[in-house]
Design a protein around this motif. Structure first.
Motif, PDB file in Angstrom:
ATOM      1  N   ASN A 204      33.198  14.527 -29.471  1.00  8.97           N
ATOM      2  CA  ASN A 204      33.094  13.433 -28.509  1.00  8.97           C
ATOM      3  C   ASN A 204      32.908  12.101 -29.214  1.00  8.97           C
ATOM      4  O   ASN A 204      32.177  12.007 -30.195  1.00  8.97           O
ATOM      5  CB  ASN A 204      31.955  13.658 -27.514  1.00  8.97           C
TER       6      ASN A 204
ATOM      7  N   CYS B 140      25.278  16.023 -23.925  1.00 10.14           N
ATOM      8  CA  CYS B 140      26.002  14.761 -23.732  1.00 10.14           C
ATOM      9  C   CYS B 140      25.778  14.259 -22.313  1.00 10.14           C
ATOM     10  O   CYS B 140      25.753  15.043 -21.361  1.00 10.14           O
ATOM     11  CB  CYS B 140      27.493  14.950 -23.988  1.00 10.14           C
ATOM     12  N   VAL B 141      25.655  12.960 -22.182  1.00 14.86           N
ATOM     13  CA  VAL B 141      25.416  12.315 -20.889  1.00 14.86           C
ATOM     14  C   VAL B 141      26.582  12.576 -19.923  1.00 14.86           C
ATOM     15  O   VAL B 141      26.450  12.470 -18.709  1.00 14.86           O
ATOM     16  CB  VAL B 141      25.165  10.801 -21.111  1.00 14.86           C
TER      17      VAL B 141
ATOM     18  N   GLY C 121      23.223  13.009 -26.609  1.00 15.90           N
ATOM     19  CA  GLY C 121      24.249  12.952 -27.668  1.00 15.90           C
ATOM     20  C   GLY C 121      24.567  11.559 -28.163  1.00 15.90           C
ATOM     21  O   GLY C 121      24.722  11.352 -29.372  1.00 15.90           O
ATOM     22  N   PHE C 122      24.652  10.582 -27.274  1.00 14.17           N
ATOM     23  CA  PHE C 122      25.092   9.250 -27.711  1.00 14.17           C
ATOM     24  C   PHE C 122      24.073   8.555 -28.621  1.00 14.17           C
ATOM     25  O   PHE C 122      24.402   7.580 -29.289  1.00 14.17           O
ATOM     26  CB  PHE C 122      25.490   8.374 -26.509  1.00 14.17           C
TER      27      PHE C 122
END
Ligand SMILES: Nc1nc2c(c(=O)[nH]1)N[C@H]1C(S)=C(S)[C@@H](COP(=O)(O)O)O[C@H]1N2
Ligand SMILES: [Mo]
Length: 259
Positions: free
Chosen positions: A97, A146-147, A227-228
């Motif tokens: 991602n 992850c969002v 995740g970000f």
């Protein structure tokens, strides 16, 4: 309680403002705010800001946003460990991602690479990859969330960030650690998360040198955050008291984003 005038203040769209404010609120507060009609009065009450124009509306939003970060930082227990999993749980292939497609992942040259170190540290010398690889390493099998609504269990190997911070003589009373990535991505984290035992400078994924798509030559992995907040292709680390936000944070994602 601060007063709010009748009719919308000049330069303020009450509906848009309420929407923006709601987005920034932590959940119990958000539900109550929405249930109460998401009024300017409620927003003024929550922030203590008299909302009379665009500037004070902006200030109210900044207050809400910081309130959210503070509330979350307070809830975050710096010693609590994220769950770990057995080898058999590792997802292969692991999802990729980024804000660009896989074939556009930056290509960092192994020989030229030097991790830059700055800010509130005793030693700002840069680190070659060989020097970094010589640091003590640990392996973790944890979940990346992850969002965007997916998560996956992976296996990451590297040096605890707190060990690196110790070696560069970081002032751990500083508020933030900031990361700059090869393609211009960035993020920043609170010091307790930087010192968390599972926050890792990662050099390997699933036993192999970190592949380009997963952040070669180094990513910072933290299983206690979305995740970000896990920057790939990290080129620079700075210890700072200044709030520097990040790529997604500057576009409205919640800065703390703890799990
Ligand atoms: N440099 C950089 N780091 C990044 C990103 C990015 O676009 N650029 N995307 C983030 C996001 S949203 C996620 S979910 C993870 C994905 O990591 P993976 O590709 O190893 O699964 O990387 C994070 N770190
Ligand atoms: Mo993500």
């Amino acid at each position: 309680m601060p007063r709010v005038r009748r009719g919308p203040p000049p330069g303020v769209d009450p509906e848009l403002l309420a929407k923006d404010a709601a987005k920034l609120m932590p959940d119990p507060t958000r539900r109550l705010f929405l249930r109460g009609g998401a009024s300017l009065g409620a927003l003024a009450f929550l922030t203590g800001c008299d909302i009379v124009d665009g500037t004070s509306a902006e200030q109210a939003l900044i207050k809400i946003s910081h309130f959210n970060d503070r509330a979350q930082a307070w809830l975050f227990n710096p010693n609590k460990l994220a769950p770990t999993y057995p080898e058999s749980a590792v997802q292969r292939p692991f999802p990729f991602n980024a804000y660009y497609p896989e074939d556009e992942a930056p290509e960092v040259d192994r020989e030229d690479y030097k991790l830059e170190v700055g800010g509130m540290v005793d030693n700002t010398k840069s680190w070659t990859l060989d020097e970094l690889y010589a640091l003590p390493q640990e392996t973790q099998i944890t979940r990346l969330v992850c969002v965007e609504g997916w998560s996956a269990i992976g296996k990451w190997t590297g040096t605890p960030l707190r060990e690196f911070l110790r070696r560069i003589g970081a002032d751990t009373r500083a508020k933030y650690v900031w990361f700059r990535c090869a393609e211009g991505y960035s993020t920043s984290i609170d010091m307790p998360t930087a010192l968390h035992p599972q926050t890792q400078m990662t050099f390997k994924f699933d036993g192999e040198i970190l592949p380009r798509k997963y952040g070669f030559p180094m990513k910072v992995r933290m299983p206690t955050k979305l995740g970000f907040k896990n920057p790939k292709h990290v080129m620079e680390i700075a210890v700072t008291d200044k709030y520097l936000g990040g790529y997604w944070e500057d576009q409205g994602y919640n800065w703390f984003s703890g799990l």
